[in-house]
Design a protein around this motif. Sequence first.
Motif, PDB file in Angstrom:
ATOM      1  N   GLU A 239      74.880   5.356  -6.547  1.00 12.74           N
ATOM      2  CA  GLU A 239      74.282   5.090  -5.238  1.00 12.74           C
ATOM      3  C   GLU A 239      73.214   6.108  -4.867  1.00 12.74           C
ATOM      4  O   GLU A 239      73.414   7.306  -5.032  1.00 12.74           O
ATOM      5  CB  GLU A 239      75.370   5.118  -4.158  1.00 12.74           C
TER       6      GLU A 239
ATOM      7  N   THR B  96      72.664   4.521  -0.108  1.00 15.23           N
ATOM      8  CA  THR B  96      73.955   4.262   0.537  1.00 15.23           C
ATOM      9  C   THR B  96      74.870   5.491   0.456  1.00 15.23           C
ATOM     10  O   THR B  96      75.859   5.568   1.196  1.00 15.23           O
ATOM     11  CB  THR B  96      74.655   3.044  -0.075  1.00 15.23           C
ATOM     12  N   GLY B  97      74.550   6.403  -0.437  1.00 17.38           N
ATOM     13  CA  GLY B  97      75.193   7.721  -0.449  1.00 17.38           C
ATOM     14  C   GLY B  97      76.707   7.731  -0.492  1.00 17.38           C
ATOM     15  O   GLY B  97      77.331   8.600   0.109  1.00 17.38           O
ATOM     16  N   GLY B  98      77.342   6.775  -1.156  1.00 18.98           N
ATOM     17  CA  GLY B  98      78.799   6.796  -1.269  1.00 18.98           C
ATOM     18  C   GLY B  98      79.490   5.684  -0.496  1.00 18.98           C
ATOM     19  O   GLY B  98      80.694   5.479  -0.618  1.00 18.98           O
ATOM     20  N   MET B  99      78.709   4.932   0.301  1.00 13.04           N
ATOM     21  CA  MET B  99      79.331   3.877   1.123  1.00 13.04           C
ATOM     22  C   MET B  99      79.930   2.752   0.282  1.00 13.04           C
ATOM     23  O   MET B  99      80.951   2.177   0.646  1.00 13.04           O
ATOM     24  CB  MET B  99      78.292   3.271   2.070  1.00 13.04           C
TER      25      MET B  99
ATOM     26  N   ILE C 290      76.874   9.707  -6.598  1.00 14.29           N
ATOM     27  CA  ILE C 290      75.828   9.642  -5.592  1.00 14.29           C
ATOM     28  C   ILE C 290      74.661  10.440  -6.146  1.00 14.29           C
ATOM     29  O   ILE C 290      74.745  11.657  -6.304  1.00 14.29           O
ATOM     30  CB  ILE C 290      76.320  10.238  -4.266  1.00 14.29           C
ATOM     31  N   THR C 291      73.604   9.728  -6.474  1.00 16.51           N
ATOM     32  CA  THR C 291      72.428  10.396  -7.031  1.00 16.51           C
ATOM     33  C   THR C 291      71.293  10.203  -6.037  1.00 16.51           C
ATOM     34  O   THR C 291      70.521   9.257  -6.123  1.00 16.51           O
ATOM     35  CB  THR C 291      72.064   9.778  -8.398  1.00 16.51           C
ATOM     36  N   TYR C 292      71.247  11.125  -5.086  1.00 14.42           N
ATOM     37  CA  TYR C 292      70.296  10.970  -3.988  1.00 14.42           C
ATOM     38  C   TYR C 292      68.903  11.459  -4.404  1.00 14.42           C
ATOM     39  O   TYR C 292      67.907  10.858  -4.055  1.00 14.42           O
ATOM     40  CB  TYR C 292      70.802  11.749  -2.768  1.00 14.42           C
ATOM     41  N   SER C 293      68.859  12.517  -5.190  1.00 14.54           N
ATOM     42  CA  SER C 293      67.557  13.041  -5.635  1.00 14.54           C
ATOM     43  C   SER C 293      67.157  12.414  -6.968  1.00 14.54           C
ATOM     44  O   SER C 293      67.996  11.890  -7.710  1.00 14.54           O
ATOM     45  CB  SER C 293      67.630  14.557  -5.784  1.00 14.54           C
TER      46      SER C 293
ATOM     47  N   ALA D 267      68.909  14.199  -9.828  1.00 15.14           N
ATOM     48  CA  ALA D 267      70.278  13.748 -10.071  1.00 15.14           C
ATOM     49  C   ALA D 267      70.283  12.416 -10.817  1.00 15.14           C
ATOM     50  O   ALA D 267      71.132  12.179 -11.680  1.00 15.14           O
ATOM     51  CB  ALA D 267      71.037  13.628  -8.748  1.00 15.14           C
TER      52      ALA D 267
ATOM     53  N   GLY E 295      65.041   4.540   5.589  1.00 11.87           N
ATOM     54  CA  GLY E 295      64.221   5.006   6.703  1.00 11.87           C
ATOM     55  C   GLY E 295      64.903   6.071   7.534  1.00 11.87           C
ATOM     56  O   GLY E 295      65.944   6.590   7.136  1.00 11.87           O
ATOM     57  N   PRO E 296      64.388   6.431   8.679  1.00 10.60           N
ATOM     58  CA  PRO E 296      63.184   5.843   9.289  1.00 10.60           C
ATOM     59  C   PRO E 296      61.872   6.304   8.628  1.00 10.60           C
ATOM     60  O   PRO E 296      60.861   5.655   8.814  1.00 10.60           O
ATOM     61  CB  PRO E 296      63.254   6.333  10.741  1.00 10.60           C
TER      62      PRO E 296
ATOM     63  N   ARG F 266      68.640   2.674  10.040  1.00 11.09           N
ATOM     64  CA  ARG F 266      69.098   3.283   8.792  1.00 11.09           C
ATOM     65  C   ARG F 266      70.509   2.825   8.407  1.00 11.09           C
ATOM     66  O   ARG F 266      70.757   2.420   7.279  1.00 11.09           O
ATOM     67  CB  ARG F 266      69.061   4.814   8.961  1.00 11.09           C
TER      68      ARG F 266
ATOM     69  N   ARG G 258      71.805   0.275   5.307  1.00 10.07           N
ATOM     70  CA  ARG G 258      72.762   0.731   4.294  1.00 10.07           C
ATOM     71  C   ARG G 258      74.001  -0.160   4.259  1.00 10.07           C
ATOM     72  O   ARG G 258      74.515  -0.489   3.189  1.00 10.07           O
ATOM     73  CB  ARG G 258      73.130   2.186   4.562  1.00 10.07           C
TER      74      ARG G 258
ATOM     75  N   GLY H  22      83.791   8.781  -1.308  1.00 10.21           N
ATOM     76  CA  GLY H  22      82.369   8.672  -1.009  1.00 10.21           C
ATOM     77  C   GLY H  22      82.059   8.717   0.481  1.00 10.21           C
ATOM     78  O   GLY H  22      80.893   8.765   0.877  1.00 10.21           O
TER      79      GLY H  22
ATOM     80  N   VAL I 261      74.635  11.453   4.240  1.00  7.64           N
ATOM     81  CA  VAL I 261      73.434  10.638   4.017  1.00  7.64           C
ATOM     82  C   VAL I 261      73.082   9.816   5.272  1.00  7.64           C
ATOM     83  O   VAL I 261      72.002   9.251   5.368  1.00  7.64           O
ATOM     84  CB  VAL I 261      73.586   9.772   2.740  1.00  7.64           C
TER      85      VAL I 261
ATOM     86  N   ARG J 244      71.777  16.554  -2.766  1.00  8.38           N
ATOM     87  CA  ARG J 244      71.070  15.845  -3.840  1.00  8.38           C
ATOM     88  C   ARG J 244      71.959  14.923  -4.637  1.00  8.38           C
ATOM     89  O   ARG J 244      71.513  13.919  -5.177  1.00  8.38           O
ATOM     90  CB  ARG J 244      70.414  16.859  -4.766  1.00  8.38           C
TER      91      ARG J 244
ATOM     92  N   GLY K 271      76.436  13.827  -5.422  1.00 10.70           N
ATOM     93  CA  GLY K 271      77.844  13.982  -5.098  1.00 10.70           C
ATOM     94  C   GLY K 271      78.687  13.166  -6.068  1.00 10.70           C
ATOM     95  O   GLY K 271      78.167  12.283  -6.759  1.00 10.70           O
TER      96      GLY K 271
END
Lengths: 415, 415
Positions: free
Chosen positions: A277, A280-283, A303-306, A309, A356-357, A390, A394, B282, B289, B299, B301
């Motif tokens: 993700e 959605t960061g883990g949702m 969770i690979t936000y960057s 990652a 977003g935003p 946002r 998600r 998560g 996030v 970055r 998780g």
Amino acid sequence: MVVEVISVGTELLLGNIVNTNAQYLAEKCAQLGLPLYYQTVVGDNHDRLLDAVKTGLNRADVLILTGGLGPTEDDITKEVCAEAMGFLLVEDAHTRELIEEYFKNGIYKEIPDNNWKQAIVPEGATVLDNHNGTAPGLILEKDGKTAVLLPGPPNELYPLFEEQVYPKLQKLRPETIFSQMVRVCGIGESQVEDKLIDMIDGQTNPTIAPYAKTGEVHLRITAAAKDEAEARELIKPVVKEIKKRLGNAVYSVKDETLEMAVVRLLEKYGLTVTTAESCTGGMLAARLVNVPGVSEVFREGFITYSNKAKKKILDVNKATLRKYGAVSKEVAKEMATGGVFATDADVCVAITGLAGPDGATEEKPVGLVYIACYMKDKVTVEKYQFKGNRNKIREQSVVKALDLLRRSILENYSK
Amino acid sequence: MVVEVISVGTELLLGNIVNTNAQYLAEKCAQLGLPLYYQTVVGDNHDRLLDAVKTGLNRADVLILTGGLGPTEDDITKEVCAEAMGFLLVEDAHTRELIEEYFKNGIYKEIPDNNWKQAIVPEGATVLDNHNGTAPGLILEKDGKTAVLLPGPPNELYPLFEEQVYPKLQKLRPETIFSQMVRVCGIGESQVEDKLIDMIDGQTNPTIAPYAKTGEVHLRITAAAKDEAEARELIKPVVKEIKKRLGNAVYSVKDETLEMAVVRLLEKYGLTVTTAESCTGGMLAARLVNVPGVSEVFREGFITYSNKAKKKILDVNKATLRKYGAVSKEVAKEMATGGVFATDADVCVAITGLAGPDGATEEKPVGLVYIACYMKDKVTVEKYQFKGNRNKIREQSVVKALDLLRRSILENYSK
């Protein structure tokens, strides 16, 4: 047998919170086939609450009140109802024990003094044990009128209502009312209505009521009959016809959530899934972990936000990221593939999008989300353009991801 | 100048939709400093609506009604209000033109006949043009009472209210009302009240109102003054005193969530964080996030639901898992340490617990959760015993994890 709902709380009058409790109770009354003509919101004010309770008892047979049962001085629902109906207040030894119990293994060292207020109950009231808080529910009955007092926090209200109030209300109905939910995902409310319009318009018994949820439509089929078996017989052909018209968009005809239906399918075909993700960061993983016993099919997620990652954990190609950007079909595809190879899972669902935003460009507006599913050496990618803030973007992404996983299993395994 | 809100619509009584309009209007009234004592929901039924309107006009100076202004036979709000207040109904030529205009470029070829019903207005009423629909808003004034009739769909209601009703209501208020939120975490509602009881009891202007949230308490401090600057001056010493009494438990005095406050602290001290989650699956990462622009401090998780994933991803020792079990202080510690070493983050928060409903043993009951935070080569572990269902246990875990992270930063960096 008319019901009325009173929601007590200054926070409702100030608009701090939305009155989801009233909706919850209204839906339950509809389910029970009990007419509800008025809902009232009133603050933690003695005179006005007393007035609302008296008016309610005048108009209805059963008054359901939520809120104002807590330990603070503001909380006066119990006191006012006792006054309106003529009950004395006495201490309930059992509730006192439960409060002690509640605090014993809790995080507080001492029980704040004001908590004992919650052990005081109207004499002769039915006390409903609250296993998720310290304020018990109460049922007051007098002169053919019933007041049901329930705590305001939804996590206390829902189980208390379902386990201890619903069965009681059910008995008040001369007929048995039984309803079944048909849960639909992947098509919108107006599309569902278009396909079922003749059935909805022509309904008498059973009735069909659509409820729009985030990314889902729930259809409640309700029948009145002399018993549950007969009601079920009335409902059966309606459910069958809906399934015929809506096909695979129907994800469940049981009382289960989308994630439950997905986990059930994974279990059925012996599949394990992992998640990759970004926005959605883990949702998505958290939705899967909502299901007890999910460990058989879900063991790990990322969770690979960057971008870094995505490269490191999921082996997404640097060149792909540079050429197409993190929010792209190509990156979604590589994330899903990488997820499977980074684990021993059979399937991976990946989400990358712009919630977003900020961060929008002309070609990539806020709400653009790619969802990919790797299954049987093949990756399916879907592109969405969601509306809303946002969080809404998600949430919708997660529903579509769960639905893509569901549809992929059906297409690849169900034959 | 007392306001009352009536929401008209059978769909609200059936629980098909949540009454967000009432919340919207309540918040606006609070903003305007206009007291709102009752909200009522009533269906599209002549007698009951008439009763609600009469009661409302009796209790309040200004009655705001939403819904029931549409073209169908069900829509009777205008007719009932005219009846209650003694107005004749006449056709409004201007509104008729607007309806023609609205349909001209629309999707319908012909204007359905029933739409002309919307050009009928109470004689002498102020007509509020609706640019997002065909039903105009109406203001009826008589004998010192005002009824404001507004359409139900939020996309019609909001602009109509903001542009044409809000300014009118603003003029009714001599004073400015301003409020500020103080947000508290780590201590319960009754403890907060214990510490502030003299302030809450002695309040006049400003007032202090506590709101309990999952794992948090929010205190709204509201002042009335001749302008915002003066109101702010009244609020300032109250906020200062609350901060003095509650100390670090106050995580924000701004309009920000716990995760926003945590992200702000991480940014302030130039720290990056990673997450290692078992039972929460998560949810902790998803909360982080929630904050736009979190990529500077978060970055990546991990969700390590299985023991194997804990070993592989976080390098949790096999012997530790065997000896103490996955839900243990020792494993939480190794998860947090492993998270930092698996990434280049400065800090890792780890959660391992038993969210239930299955899997409990005598020594390890459902609700047992360990939360660890690795920071500056040191790991802090906290043990919790939460109440509630699977979801509630996980939600509380996440709040405590965010709070542990917050307190750790304050202890280690803020001097």
